[in-house]
Design a protein around this motif. Structure first.
Motif, short mmCIF file in Angstrom:
data_model
loop_
_atom_site.label_atom_id
_atom_site.label_comp_id
_atom_site.label_asym_id
_atom_site.label_seq_id
_atom_site.Cartn_x
_atom_site.Cartn_y
_atom_site.Cartn_z
N ASP A 373 0.83 -1.20 0.00
CA ASP A 373 0.00 0.00 0.00
C ASP A 373 0.87 1.25 0.00
OD1 ASP A 373 -2.44 -1.28 -0.08
OD2 ASP A 373 -2.72 -1.28 2.08
N GLU A 374 1.94 1.24 0.79
CA GLU A 374 2.81 2.42 0.82
C GLU A 374 3.48 2.64 -0.53
OE1 GLU A 374 6.19 4.23 3.79
OE2 GLU A 374 6.65 2.36 2.76
N THR A 375 3.89 1.56 -1.19
CA THR A 375 4.52 1.68 -2.50
C THR A 375 3.56 2.27 -3.51
OG1 THR A 375 5.96 -0.20 -2.04
CG2 THR A 375 5.67 0.41 -4.35
N SER A 376 2.29 1.86 -3.46
CA SER A 376 1.31 2.40 -4.40
C SER A 376 1.07 3.90 -4.18
CB SER A 376 -0.02 1.63 -4.29
OG SER A 376 -0.65 1.90 -3.05
N PHE A 377 1.41 4.38 -2.99
CA PHE A 377 1.36 5.82 -2.71
C PHE A 377 2.67 6.51 -3.09
CE2 PHE A 377 2.69 9.03 0.48
CZ PHE A 377 1.82 10.06 0.12
N LEU A 378 3.80 5.92 -2.71
CA LEU A 378 5.09 6.57 -2.90
C LEU A 378 5.52 6.65 -4.36
CD1 LEU A 378 7.49 5.37 -0.05
CD2 LEU A 378 6.66 7.68 -0.49
N ALA A 379 5.19 5.63 -5.17
CA ALA A 379 5.64 5.63 -6.57
C ALA A 379 5.12 6.86 -7.33
CB ALA A 379 5.24 4.33 -7.26
N PRO A 380 3.80 7.15 -7.31
CA PRO A 380 3.34 8.38 -7.98
C PRO A 380 3.76 9.65 -7.24
CG PRO A 380 1.49 7.23 -6.94
CD PRO A 380 2.67 6.31 -6.86
N PHE A 381 3.87 9.57 -5.90
CA PHE A 381 4.32 10.74 -5.15
C PHE A 381 5.71 11.17 -5.62
CE2 PHE A 381 7.06 12.32 -1.79
CZ PHE A 381 6.35 13.40 -1.30
N TYR A 382 6.60 10.21 -5.82
CA TYR A 382 7.96 10.54 -6.24
C TYR A 382 7.96 11.20 -7.62
CZ TYR A 382 12.85 9.97 -7.55
OH TYR A 382 14.14 10.21 -7.98
N ALA A 384 5.73 13.00 -8.91
CA ALA A 384 5.17 14.35 -8.81
C ALA A 384 6.08 15.31 -8.05
CB ALA A 384 3.80 14.29 -8.12
N ASN A 385 7.03 14.79 -7.24
CA ASN A 385 7.81 15.66 -6.36
C ASN A 385 9.31 15.63 -6.59
OD1 ASN A 385 5.88 16.83 -4.05
ND2 ASN A 385 5.18 14.77 -4.56
N GLN A 386 9.80 14.77 -7.44
CA GLN A 386 11.24 14.69 -7.66
C GLN A 386 11.82 16.02 -8.13
OE1 GLN A 386 12.55 12.19 -10.86
NE2 GLN A 386 14.63 11.96 -10.05
N ALA A 387 11.11 16.70 -9.00
CA ALA A 387 11.60 17.97 -9.54
C ALA A 387 11.72 19.05 -8.47
CB ALA A 387 10.68 18.44 -10.67
N ARG A 388 11.07 18.86 -7.31
CA ARG A 388 11.15 19.82 -6.21
C ARG A 388 12.37 19.58 -5.33
NH1 ARG A 388 6.16 19.05 -2.74
NH2 ARG A 388 6.77 21.07 -1.84
N GLY A 389 13.14 18.56 -5.67
CA GLY A 389 14.30 18.24 -4.84
C GLY A 389 14.00 17.20 -3.79
N VAL A 390 13.12 16.25 -4.11
CA VAL A 390 12.76 15.18 -3.19
C VAL A 390 13.26 13.85 -3.75
CG1 VAL A 390 10.87 13.96 -2.04
CG2 VAL A 390 10.72 16.43 -2.39
N ILE A 419 8.17 1.97 -10.22
CA ILE A 419 9.01 2.64 -9.23
C ILE A 419 10.22 3.25 -9.93
CG2 ILE A 419 10.46 2.30 -7.20
CD1 ILE A 419 8.60 -0.02 -6.41
N GLN A 420 10.43 4.54 -9.72
CA GLN A 420 11.56 5.21 -10.34
C GLN A 420 12.60 5.67 -9.34
OE1 GLN A 420 10.12 8.23 -13.07
NE2 GLN A 420 8.67 6.81 -14.04
N TYR A 421 12.35 5.45 -8.06
CA TYR A 421 13.34 5.79 -7.05
C TYR A 421 14.22 4.58 -6.76
CZ TYR A 421 9.43 3.93 -4.19
OH TYR A 421 8.40 3.19 -3.69
N ASP A 422 15.24 4.77 -5.93
CA ASP A 422 16.21 3.71 -5.67
C ASP A 422 15.66 2.66 -4.72
OD1 ASP A 422 18.72 4.53 -7.06
OD2 ASP A 422 18.43 6.34 -5.86
N GLN A 423 15.91 1.39 -5.04
CA GLN A 423 15.61 0.27 -4.16
C GLN A 423 16.92 -0.41 -3.80
OE1 GLN A 423 13.08 -1.71 -7.16
NE2 GLN A 423 11.64 -2.08 -5.49
N LYS A 480 -2.26 13.93 4.18
CA LYS A 480 -2.15 15.39 4.40
C LYS A 480 -0.93 15.71 5.25
CE LYS A 480 -4.75 19.35 6.18
NZ LYS A 480 -6.04 19.80 6.81
N GLU A 481 -0.72 14.95 6.33
CA GLU A 481 0.42 15.18 7.20
C GLU A 481 1.73 14.85 6.50
OE1 GLU A 481 1.62 14.43 11.88
OE2 GLU A 481 0.01 13.27 10.96
N PHE A 482 1.75 13.78 5.72
CA PHE A 482 2.94 13.39 4.96
C PHE A 482 3.34 14.51 4.00
CE2 PHE A 482 5.30 11.46 1.55
CZ PHE A 482 6.01 10.43 2.12
N ASN A 483 2.38 14.98 3.21
CA ASN A 483 2.67 16.04 2.25
C ASN A 483 3.08 17.34 2.95
OD1 ASN A 483 2.22 14.62 -0.17
ND2 ASN A 483 0.01 14.86 0.03
N GLY A 484 2.43 17.61 4.08
CA GLY A 484 2.78 18.82 4.83
C GLY A 484 4.21 18.79 5.33
#
Length: 492
Positions: A373-382, A384-390, A419-423, A480-484
């Motif tokens: 479940d966390e991966t299904s959230f983090l993969a699109p999150f990354y 959307a946010n990689q360009a911001r320096g995440v 997944i496009q981040y490092d494993q 909401k708290e994670f994004n904040g």
């Protein structure tokens, strides 16, 4: 693929019989002779039996064979069918050359549509679940598991005239069925044949889960509950129960500090309720009773044991703050490690790639439902946010440590969720082993655990467990708290 399996079935033709004792597990890799690498979806069978397996995404196959002489048959609709006689070894690498097999006129029974299945986890204990087999755009078959509001993509379906295999690659499991006139009969088992198979049977065209016996509910169970689970040795664990009832249909989940029990679906009859779930890992089953004043009692029932639970209706029920359960030991301000990816390259938060970046480190495993479940959230999150320096690093702890297995399971997850981040691979899936490999942590309580690193390389927060989408508003609050927190770290 269907043509190749039917061709294999005819090649295997012979009396259907159970394996003589003893048996042995044979494994290996199927490779294309055209230089295109490992072959997925090759049907592998033992000649003279109805035993069929298949190669996976990395070309690996596992099949149990008689200990005496056996012949393996390898079939694929774009390659020449190949037979090999087994010698004394247990590992074989097979090369298939291009060349189509002749189409066969024998047709497989259609298995598309809705199914109701039942695990026989103990004598007298049945755990029902629902799934559908659907045709993909490419003409193949896939299974989807229904649990309450979720349809979970389970995996590819391989069919012969009298056998059906649902490859649950996310959890390295498979459902292996014999197709019978009135349904399916088979087992849930590990893809490599290890462990104990769990009997399961399925009937077509049925969409209900628990059979409705016509007993109306005595009251509405909907609400939030303070719940305590108690193990056989008396250890207690606090939880929060979330239930939603419509008529006699019930859905819900239980929140624990380690994560939630995902989507549960069931029924209410009088003062009794029943909930179950299955999506590829292992079956879950809860049964209980409730009173007019908002108290519940019940138990979870598993293959090898269970837990008792009690609870009381409480709209303010809550767990301890997930950001205060894991922390750095005194003297540590940063979190450091150096683990290999599947290609053997060492990755560390100290690498140049992560300097002056916000880094999210998640500690999990491909076998872990909450980690999925966390991966299904983090993969699109990354994305959307990689360009911001995440940046994100996933440290995976798995149930086996050999390199071929680790490559297989990490690659499957990477491909499934893009997944496009490092494993990286941290080691065996054991909490004590995790704690030993990450000595900066005071302890390790839950897969997953998520660590927020600021631009200066300091630990900002550590979140224990995961609150998934089955928890409704609790999940929305988590997101909401994670994004904040990420927004705050990016601005600093």
């Amino acid at each position: 693929m269907r043509i190749s399996i039917l061709f294999l079935l005819l090649a295997l033709s012979g009396p259907s019989h159970a394996y003589p004792q003893p048996t042995r597990l044979v494994s290996g890799m199927v490779i294309s002779g055209e230089g295109s690498g490992p072959l997925e979806g090759v049907a592998v069978g033992v000649k003279g039996t109805n035993i069929i397996s298949g190669s996976q995404q990395d070309g690996m196959f596992y099949i149990e064979v008689p200990a005496n002489d056996s012949i393996l048959v390898f079939a694929h609709d774009e390659y020449q069918t190949t037979e090999i006689r087994l010698a004394g070894g247990n590992e074989y690498h097979v090369v298939l050359n291009k060349g189509r097999n002749r189409p066969q006129t024998r047709a497989a029974v259609s298995v598309s549509g809705a199914w109701r299945a039942v695990f026989d986890i103990r004598p007298g204990v049945e755990v029902p679940f629902n799934f559908e087999i659907r045709t993909t755009e490419g003409g193949g078959l896939k299974a989807f598991f229904r649990n309450a509001d979720e349809w979970f993509e389970g995996g590819r379906v391989l069919q012969t005239a009298d056998s059906l295999y649902i490859l649950l690659d996310q959890f390295d499991n498979e459902l292996a069925f014999r197709v019978q006139p009135d349904g399916l009969n088979g087992v849930l088992r590990k893809q490599d044949g290890s462990g104990s198979p769990l009997p399961v049977r399925a009937a077509p065209g049925i969409t209900y889960r628990f059979e409705d016996n016509g007993i109306p509910p005595s009251r509405d169970l909907s609400g939030t509950y303070d719940v305590t689970f108690t193990t056989a040795n008396g250890k207690e664990e606090k939880s929060v129960g979330l239930f939603r009832q419509q008529g006699n249909k019930l859905s819900g989940t239980f929140l624990h500090i380690t994560g939630d029990s995902r989507y549960l679906e069931g029924i209410v009859e009088g003062n009794d309720f029943y909930l179950s779930s299955f999506f590829g890992s292992g079956p879950a089953y809860y049964k209980g009773t409730f009173t007019a004043d908002g108290h519940i009692t019940g138990e979870t029932v598993g293959v090898h044991g269970g837990q008792q639970f009690t609870g009381v209706l409480n709209a303010s029920a809550a767990l301890p703050d997930a950001y205060r359960l894991t922390w750095l030991k005194e003297g540590y301000t940063s979190f450091d490690f150096s683990f290999p990816d599947i290609n053997g390259h060492l990755i560390s938060p100290r690498d140049e790639k992560f300097k002056n970046k916000v880094v999210i480190i998640t500690i999990g495993g491909t076998w872990c439902p909450n980690c999925v479940d966390e991966t299904s959230f983090l993969a699109p999150f990354y994305k959307a946010n990689q360009a911001r320096g995440v940046e994100v690093i996933s440290i995976q702890y798995e149930r086996q440590t050999d390199s071929a297995f680790v490559r297989k399971v990490l690659t499957r997850m990477r491909q499934r969720y893009d997944i496009q981040y490092d494993q990286v691979f941290g080691g065996i899936a054991d909490k004590q082993a995790v704690a030993a490999s990450l000595p900066a942590l005071n302890s390790f309580l839950a897969f997953p655990t998520t660590i927020f690193i600021d631009k200066k390389g300091r630990v900002a927060k550590i979140h224990t467990g995961y609150t998934g989408p089955a928890t409704g508003q609790y999940y929305q609050d988590f997101v909401k708290e994670f994004n904040g927190e990420v927004d705050t770290l990016v601005r600093e």
